[in-house]
Design a protein around this motif. Structure first.
Motif, PDB file in Angstrom:
ATOM      1  N   MET A 145       0.879  -1.163  -0.215  1.00  0.00           N
ATOM      2  CA  MET A 145      -0.027   0.002  -0.003  1.00  0.00           C
ATOM      3  C   MET A 145       0.932   1.155   0.139  1.00  0.00           C
ATOM      4  SD  MET A 145      -2.711  -1.260   2.986  1.00  0.00           S
ATOM      5  CE  MET A 145      -3.841   0.229   2.798  1.00  0.00           C
ATOM      6  N   ASN A 146       0.444   2.325  -0.612  1.00  0.00           N
ATOM      7  CA  ASN A 146       1.193   3.658  -0.660  1.00  0.00           C
ATOM      8  C   ASN A 146       1.321   3.994   0.955  1.00  0.00           C
ATOM      9  OD1 ASN A 146      -1.715   4.296  -1.068  1.00  0.00           O
ATOM     10  ND2 ASN A 146      -0.915   6.207  -0.692  1.00  0.00           N
ATOM     11  N   ASP A 147       2.680   4.539   1.280  1.00  0.00           N
ATOM     12  CA  ASP A 147       3.066   4.886   2.581  1.00  0.00           C
ATOM     13  C   ASP A 147       2.610   4.190   3.695  1.00  0.00           C
ATOM     14  OD1 ASP A 147       3.509   7.564   1.595  1.00  0.00           O
ATOM     15  OD2 ASP A 147       1.471   8.143   1.270  1.00  0.00           O
ATOM     16  N   MET A 148       2.729   2.830   3.727  1.00  0.00           N
ATOM     17  CA  MET A 148       2.477   1.840   4.524  1.00  0.00           C
ATOM     18  C   MET A 148       3.582   0.589   4.262  1.00  0.00           C
ATOM     19  SD  MET A 148      -0.030   2.513   6.471  1.00  0.00           S
ATOM     20  CE  MET A 148      -0.801   0.954   7.132  1.00  0.00           C
ATOM     21  N   PRO A 149       3.979   0.132   5.406  1.00  0.00           N
ATOM     22  CA  PRO A 149       4.793  -1.113   5.401  1.00  0.00           C
ATOM     23  C   PRO A 149       4.193  -2.437   4.468  1.00  0.00           C
ATOM     24  CG  PRO A 149       4.664  -0.435   7.534  1.00  0.00           C
ATOM     25  CD  PRO A 149       3.606   0.241   6.865  1.00  0.00           C
ATOM     26  N   MET A 150       4.821  -3.478   4.145  1.00  0.00           N
ATOM     27  CA  MET A 150       4.339  -4.581   3.329  1.00  0.00           C
ATOM     28  C   MET A 150       3.676  -5.313   4.374  1.00  0.00           C
ATOM     29  SD  MET A 150       4.468  -5.732   0.193  1.00  0.00           S
ATOM     30  CE  MET A 150       5.868  -4.771  -0.317  1.00  0.00           C
ATOM     31  N   VAL A 151       2.806  -6.101   3.815  1.00  0.00           N
ATOM     32  CA  VAL A 151       1.842  -6.924   4.410  1.00  0.00           C
ATOM     33  C   VAL A 151       2.051  -8.353   4.344  1.00  0.00           C
ATOM     34  CG1 VAL A 151      -0.754  -7.532   5.088  1.00  0.00           C
ATOM     35  CG2 VAL A 151       0.069  -5.066   4.344  1.00  0.00           C
ATOM     36  N   ASN A 152       2.135  -8.931   5.765  1.00  0.00           N
ATOM     37  CA  ASN A 152       2.221 -10.338   5.613  1.00  0.00           C
ATOM     38  C   ASN A 152       0.715 -11.000   6.156  1.00  0.00           C
ATOM     39  OD1 ASN A 152       4.905 -10.636   4.896  1.00  0.00           O
ATOM     40  ND2 ASN A 152       5.642 -11.215   7.066  1.00  0.00           N
ATOM     41  N   ILE A 153       0.365 -12.165   5.337  1.00  0.00           N
ATOM     42  CA  ILE A 153      -0.899 -12.608   5.634  1.00  0.00           C
ATOM     43  C   ILE A 153      -0.951 -13.957   6.536  1.00  0.00           C
ATOM     44  CG2 ILE A 153      -2.872 -13.624   4.756  1.00  0.00           C
ATOM     45  CD1 ILE A 153      -2.956 -10.701   4.214  1.00  0.00           C
ATOM     46  N   HIS A 154      -1.518 -13.786   7.545  1.00  0.00           N
ATOM     47  CA  HIS A 154      -1.485 -14.963   8.644  1.00  0.00           C
ATOM     48  C   HIS A 154      -3.039 -15.674   8.527  1.00  0.00           C
ATOM     49  CE1 HIS A 154       2.171 -14.355  11.102  1.00  0.00           C
ATOM     50  NE2 HIS A 154       2.129 -13.359  10.111  1.00  0.00           N
ATOM     51  N   SER A 155      -3.116 -16.843   8.598  1.00  0.00           N
ATOM     52  CA  SER A 155      -4.362 -17.573   8.425  1.00  0.00           C
ATOM     53  C   SER A 155      -4.943 -18.162   9.622  1.00  0.00           C
ATOM     54  CB  SER A 155      -4.209 -18.615   7.451  1.00  0.00           C
ATOM     55  OG  SER A 155      -5.568 -19.438   7.123  1.00  0.00           O
ATOM     56  N   TYR A 156      -6.018 -17.736  10.329  1.00  0.00           N
ATOM     57  CA  TYR A 156      -6.705 -18.060  11.527  1.00  0.00           C
ATOM     58  C   TYR A 156      -7.615 -19.022  11.150  1.00  0.00           C
ATOM     59  CZ  TYR A 156      -4.602 -14.262  14.134  1.00  0.00           C
ATOM     60  OH  TYR A 156      -3.651 -13.203  14.710  1.00  0.00           O
ATOM     61  N   HIS A 157      -7.771 -20.315  11.745  1.00  0.00           N
ATOM     62  CA  HIS A 157      -8.571 -21.460  11.179  1.00  0.00           C
ATOM     63  C   HIS A 157      -9.652 -21.666  12.228  1.00  0.00           C
ATOM     64  CE1 HIS A 157      -5.825 -23.331   8.203  1.00  0.00           C
ATOM     65  NE2 HIS A 157      -4.978 -22.224   8.747  1.00  0.00           N
ATOM     66  N   PHE A 158     -10.745 -21.812  11.779  1.00  0.00           N
ATOM     67  CA  PHE A 158     -12.180 -21.824  12.795  1.00  0.00           C
ATOM     68  C   PHE A 158     -13.050 -22.953  12.308  1.00  0.00           C
ATOM     69  CE2 PHE A 158     -10.831 -17.292  12.982  1.00  0.00           C
ATOM     70  CZ  PHE A 158     -10.645 -17.022  14.134  1.00  0.00           C
ATOM     71  N   LYS A 159     -13.249 -23.623  13.047  1.00  0.00           N
ATOM     72  CA  LYS A 159     -14.343 -24.583  12.971  1.00  0.00           C
ATOM     73  C   LYS A 159     -15.911 -23.903  12.489  1.00  0.00           C
ATOM     74  CE  LYS A 159     -12.113 -28.014  16.060  1.00  0.00           C
ATOM     75  NZ  LYS A 159     -12.133 -29.142  17.382  1.00  0.00           N
ATOM     76  N   ALA A 160     -16.895 -24.783  12.249  1.00  0.00           N
ATOM     77  CA  ALA A 160     -17.977 -24.226  12.087  1.00  0.00           C
ATOM     78  C   ALA A 160     -18.700 -23.847  13.465  1.00  0.00           C
ATOM     79  CB  ALA A 160     -19.049 -25.259  11.605  1.00  0.00           C
ATOM     80  N   GLY A 161     -19.288 -22.645  13.591  1.00  0.00           N
ATOM     81  CA  GLY A 161     -19.931 -22.094  14.776  1.00  0.00           C
ATOM     82  C   GLY A 161     -19.952 -20.613  14.998  1.00  0.00           C
ATOM     83  N   HIS A 162     -20.224 -20.211  16.344  1.00  0.00           N
ATOM     84  CA  HIS A 162     -19.995 -18.727  16.318  1.00  0.00           C
ATOM     85  C   HIS A 162     -18.700 -18.479  16.943  1.00  0.00           C
ATOM     86  CE1 HIS A 162     -20.830 -15.303  19.271  1.00  0.00           C
ATOM     87  NE2 HIS A 162     -21.390 -14.783  17.803  1.00  0.00           N
ATOM     88  N   HIS A 163     -18.099 -17.414  16.473  1.00  0.00           N
ATOM     89  CA  HIS A 163     -16.760 -17.105  16.990  1.00  0.00           C
ATOM     90  C   HIS A 163     -16.687 -15.468  17.271  1.00  0.00           C
ATOM     91  CE1 HIS A 163     -15.437 -21.042  15.695  1.00  0.00           C
ATOM     92  NE2 HIS A 163     -16.147 -20.813  14.667  1.00  0.00           N
ATOM     93  N   VAL A 164     -15.969 -15.238  18.351  1.00  0.00           N
ATOM     94  CA  VAL A 164     -15.670 -13.739  18.564  1.00  0.00           C
ATOM     95  C   VAL A 164     -14.023 -13.689  18.833  1.00  0.00           C
ATOM     96  CG1 VAL A 164     -15.869 -11.726  20.112  1.00  0.00           C
ATOM     97  CG2 VAL A 164     -17.885 -13.203  19.850  1.00  0.00           C
ATOM     98  N   ILE A 165     -13.154 -13.078  17.984  1.00  0.00           N
ATOM     99  CA  ILE A 165     -11.863 -13.065  18.222  1.00  0.00           C
ATOM    100  C   ILE A 165     -11.536 -11.668  18.307  1.00  0.00           C
ATOM    101  CG2 ILE A 165     -11.572 -12.843  15.526  1.00  0.00           C
ATOM    102  CD1 ILE A 165      -9.263 -14.579  17.867  1.00  0.00           C
ATOM    103  N   ASN A 166     -10.624 -11.525  19.238  1.00  0.00           N
ATOM    104  CA  ASN A 166      -9.986 -10.257  19.729  1.00  0.00           C
ATOM    105  C   ASN A 166      -8.521 -10.257  18.980  1.00  0.00           C
ATOM    106  OD1 ASN A 166     -12.098  -8.908  21.529  1.00  0.00           O
ATOM    107  ND2 ASN A 166     -11.390 -10.304  23.002  1.00  0.00           N
ATOM    108  N   LEU A 167      -8.533  -9.351  17.998  1.00  0.00           N
ATOM    109  CA  LEU A 167      -7.199  -9.216  17.394  1.00  0.00           C
ATOM    110  C   LEU A 167      -6.207  -8.114  18.192  1.00  0.00           C
ATOM    111  CD1 LEU A 167      -8.377  -8.843  13.733  1.00  0.00           C
ATOM    112  CD2 LEU A 167      -7.138 -10.769  14.823  1.00  0.00           C
ATOM    113  N   PRO A 168      -4.889  -8.364  17.984  1.00  0.00           N
ATOM    114  CA  PRO A 168      -4.007  -7.506  18.802  1.00  0.00           C
ATOM    115  C   PRO A 168      -4.098  -6.023  18.313  1.00  0.00           C
ATOM    116  CG  PRO A 168      -2.745  -8.745  17.317  1.00  0.00           C
ATOM    117  CD  PRO A 168      -4.058  -9.325  17.048  1.00  0.00           C
TER     118      PRO A 168
END
Length: 874
Positions: free
Chosen positions: A817-840
């Motif tokens: 992205m312009n004026d931003m560092p490069m991005v690495n993609i991490h994959s968070y795996h979830f089973k079927a169901g309801h999820h609430v995830i707090n990202l850092p």
């Protein structure tokens, strides 16, 4: 020192004499500790009269010191305090066993150099319990049958006392719910009433027996971890690194600590603010508004005026800042930091980690160096006096430490057992196999620089194995030579010093030729050894004709090969002279052969990796052809290692969970033996040959792993985020000018969440969704170490950093992205169901949800893409 005074339970109450069958002993000053000291002499067959007493005026005398005087057959041991009497007896026994008499004694005075000298026991397991997460292990007979074995505890405490240790640390994520009941939260206990009563009786027994030996119990716990019944009652997670501190969570923890202080008056605390909690502001708030008030509440309720110690562990926090905020509220705080992380790497530490040690040691009255986990030493026997003495000297001189906290040499997660297969005799105890480990560290923690110390250890080993002293010196040489191998290899080739990597299971070729892909732990190379070069740096300098600096990788593998040869030759010279404990001797000899085979296999793998890196710089395929026989030779040595271990060891690493990532993931307890790893190493050799063949075919080149274009998975997004297709010109943050410039091909159909950049930076981001089938949430971390950007998972500091399979980047350099560092993609795996995830907390992006299987690769949008690790993949 308060910590020493706290476990002298009895005052001078008179004179007591004991006439044992083989010794006459008079206790001039009777305390539990002097009585214990006297009991250590009861089986000695000598003609000396021994008087044990405590100095009447201890003013100006160093804690735990002692003086020994002899007039004829009368010997007097005077402790500066009650514990000093125990150490005086240890000294007396050491002289007698070495010399055969006490005639050389006139007047001896000693004081310890390390003020705290202790070892730890983990009430933890090799795997997670059903329904629980890392570190969550209630104290029950099913989980820890050995915890209720009083004779085992006596044996362990006796060993520590004989090694001049004065502390024992118990490690557990949340011990309170197994040891105390809370009036306000009766449902929070994790054990039934009968087990609670049994636990309390055992813990009281342990603290009393430890005190009798001059040992204080220190209870460690992680923050913030909640008991599962408490968490379930309020609909909370037991752990959530990114959640805020709430009044309910604080109140529960404060009352747990207070109840513990009331119940167990002779116990200190080791506080770990990191791993289960994030952010220095939270750390300071938790320490000053929950932990310290909880201790004060417990003291006030008990009517106590003593101040039990708090040991502040600097791991994953800013120790100096926490200490600065806490000392005005609580004066008896000591500090602790890992010596060289979670491996033993060097006696020449430095870098930013050494500076942390120096800052802490300059601010706290006692600063403890923690010899932690030993992820590079397990499971083979390691007890090098030469290496250890220099390590302890470095603790003093470089780090400013005056305390030692020692982990088991191996198999911490499987206490009290080793990984050895010993036939029909059940499991081998660590304190039987690794007694020398504790004795070595105890000896040098008391006094680090003893000069040439081989005679002492030779006599020890001669007595253990029934050999002459010449053969015992050969055994000692085997210990010292093999003792250099694992430290040298991890500090020069490792991805990390942490238990994310099990060194003695080897490394993959891709990890040697492209270590950065596996996220080298920051500060590792600067802090855990002398200055030197990684293999990838060494080859680059060779091609650029640049001067080399410090310790070089090819020198190290050659040195380790020599160490292995010398260790095996030395142990074999002693074989015919062993008359005692022969089974254990044979296991030690086999370990020396394992070290040699490992050093040989590692050397030839490094030489093969060097040739592959030469190909990277030259694109001359002849270098790849040179690599093949070298890798074949490495694998042949690995076959030898498989044969040496398949009938002698259950496993290499005792942490058998997804936290372990190097050389491969330890998910579900897999890949923990050398035989399992053989298939991995054979496959990378086959892949190399196949890829060489493909390169030699016209127009057949290969540039690495390819992924299909990821498709958007069907999810119900409950959080009120808008979405945007990932493409050039897309805006990922609300009301911000930064736009996507380029994107990895597999992400071009994904719908990203549009986040508020300021909110994520200050508060973090919460994503709530539901799905009918398993999905992956693709999270982007900006590659920058500024605090405003969210940090990617680091298993060295975040034990739950792979809870969703997110530890490694699945696509590196994936979005620019312009004026931003490069991005690495991490994959968070979830089973079927309801999820609430707090990202850092920190600037972060979410690239959307997919059910497409993505392989790890570097998209190369940073202009890179010249790496050659793809040669070892299909």
């Amino acid at each position: 020192m308060n910590i020493i005074k706290s476990f002298i339970l009895a005052a001078c109450i008179g004179v007591s004499s004991f006439s044992y069958a083989k010794a006459k002993i008079e206790i001039k000053t009777v305390t539990p500790q002097t009585e214990y000291a006297a009991s250590m002499l009861k089986d000695i067959d000598w003609k000396y009269n021994v008087k044990i007493c405590i100095a009447q005026d201890a003013k100006g005398l160093a804690a735990e010191g002692f003086t020994i005087t002899r007039k004829g057959k009368n010997v007097t041991i005077t402790g500066n305090d009650a514990s000093g009497a125990i150490y005086g007896v240890n000294k007396l026994l050491g002289i007698y066993r070495t010399e055969g008499n006490l005639e050389g004694i006139a007047n001896i005075t000693e004081v310890p150099e390390m003020k705290l000298r202790g070892a730890c026991v983990g009430l933890q397991k090799t795997v997670y319990l059903p329904g629980h997460r890392v570190y969550e292990y209630p104290y029950t007979p099913e989980n820890f049958p050995w915890f209720y074995d009083k004779q085992l505890w006596i044996k362990y405490l006796d060993m520590l006392a004989a090694s001049n240790m004065n502390t024992v640390y118990l490690w557990n994520g949340h011990p309170f719910a197994s040891l105390v009941k809370l009036k306000d939260y009766p449902f929070a206990t994790e054990v039934d009433d009968a087990t609670m009563e049994k636990n309390q009786e055992m813990f009281t027994f342990l603290t009393q027996e430890a005190s009798r030996r001059g040992i204080q119990v220190i209870q460690m716990f992680y923050n913030i971890i909640l008991s599962k019944p408490f968490a379930d009652h309020y609909g909370l997670k037991t752990q959530d690194r990114n959640r805020p501190i709430t009044p309910l969570i604080s109140d529960y923890t404060r009352k747990s600590i207070a109840a513990f202080i009331q119940k167990y008056p002779n116990v200190g605390f080791l506080v770990c603010l990191g791993e289960a909690m994030s952010g220095i502001d939270n750390d300071i708030e938790w320490m000053t508004k929950t932990i310290i008030p909880g201790i004060k509440d417990g003291l006030a309720a008990s009517g106590r005026t003593d101040i039990p110690p708090i040991i502040l562990r600097s791991h994953d926090t800013d120790g100096p800042k926490v200490l600065e905020a806490s000392l005005p509220l609580y004066p008896n705080i000591y500090t602790m930091s890992k010596y060289t992380g979670e491996s033993l790497t060097t006696y020449e530490p430095g870098g930013p980690w050494a500076e942390t040690h120096r800052q802490l040691s300059s601010a706290a009255p006692i600063h403890i160096s923690n010899v932690h986990i030993l992820a590079n030493l397990e499971p083979w026997r390691w007890s090098s006096p030469a290496f250890t003495s220099k390590v302890v000297q470095a603790m003093h001189k470089i780090h400013g430490a005056n305390g030692l906290h020692l982990y088991p040499q191996a198999n911490y997660w499987d206490w009290p057992y080793t990984a050895d297969k010993i036939g029909d005799n059940g499991r081998q105890l660590q304190i039987d196999r690794d007694r020398m480990w504790y004795e070595v560290w105890g000896r040098y923690a008391w006094k680090a620089n003893r000069g040439e110390d081989k005679t002492f250890w030779a006599k020890k080993l001669a007595d253990l194995y029934g050999t002459d002293e010449t053969s015992a010196l050969d055994i000692l040489e085997a210990y010292d030579e093999s003792g250099e191998i694992a430290p040298k290899l991890i500090r020069r080739f490792g991805i990390t010093e942490g238990n994310r990597q099990t060194l003695l299971l080897g490394m993959k070729m891709s990890e040697l030729v492209n270590p950065y892909k596996y996220t080298i732990y920051p500060g590792f190379y600067e802090s855990c050894g002398p200055q030197g070069e990684k293999l990838i740096e060494y080859v680059e300098k060779e091609w650029n004709k640049e001067a080399h600096i410090g310790e070089l990788p090819l020198d190290i593998v050659n040195e380790c090969e020599i160490h292995g040869d010398k260790a095996v030759k030395a142990i074999e010279r002693s074989a015919s002279k062993v008359t005692k404990n022969r089974d254990e001797y044979l296991r030690l000899a086999n370990d020396m052969r394992c070290y040699k085979a490992f050093a040989d296999a590692f050397k030839y793998k490094v030489l093969a990796a060097q040739q592959v890196l030469n190909y990277k710089w030259s694109k001359d395929i002849n270098y790849l052809h040179k690599a093949v026989p070298l890798l074949e030779k490495s694998n042949s040595y690995w076959d030898e290692l498989v044969n040496l271990t398949k009938d002698t060891y259950y496993y290499a690493n005792s942490m058998q969970t997804s936290q372990r990532r190097i050389p491969v993931g330890g998910d579900n307890g897999n890949f923990k033996t050398w035989e399992e790893m053989k298939a991995v190493y054979d496959e990378e050799l086959a892949n190399l040959k196949s890829n060489i063949a493909a390169l030699e075919k016209p127009q057949s080149g290969n540039s690495g792993t390819k992924n299909p274009v990821a498709r958007n998975a069907s999810v119900k997004l409950i959080s009120p985020y808008k979405t945007v297709k990932i493409e050039k010109g897309a805006q990922l943050f609300e009301n911000r000018p930064e736009l996507i410039d380029s994107v990895a091909a597999e992400l071009t159909e994904m719908n990203a969440l549009v986040l508020n950049r300021d909110t994520t930076r200050i508060k973090g981001a919460t994503v709530e969704f539901s799905c009918d089938k398993p999905v992956q949430m693709l999270v982007g971390f900006f590659i920058d170490d500024q605090n405003k950007f969210a940090s990617p998972p680091k298993l060295e500091t975040d034990a739950t950093g792979n809870e969703y399979g997110q530890a490694e980047a699945v696509i590196s350099n994936a979005i620019s992205m312009n004026d931003m560092p490069m991005v690495n993609i991490h994959s968070y795996h979830f089973k079927a169901g309801h999820h609430v995830i707090n990202l850092p907390k920190g600037i972060i992006m979410v690239a959307g949800f997919t059910d497409t299987d993505l392989k790890i690769r570097d998209a190369g949008l940073n202009g890179g893409g010249n790496e050659v690790d793809w040669l070892f993949m299909k």
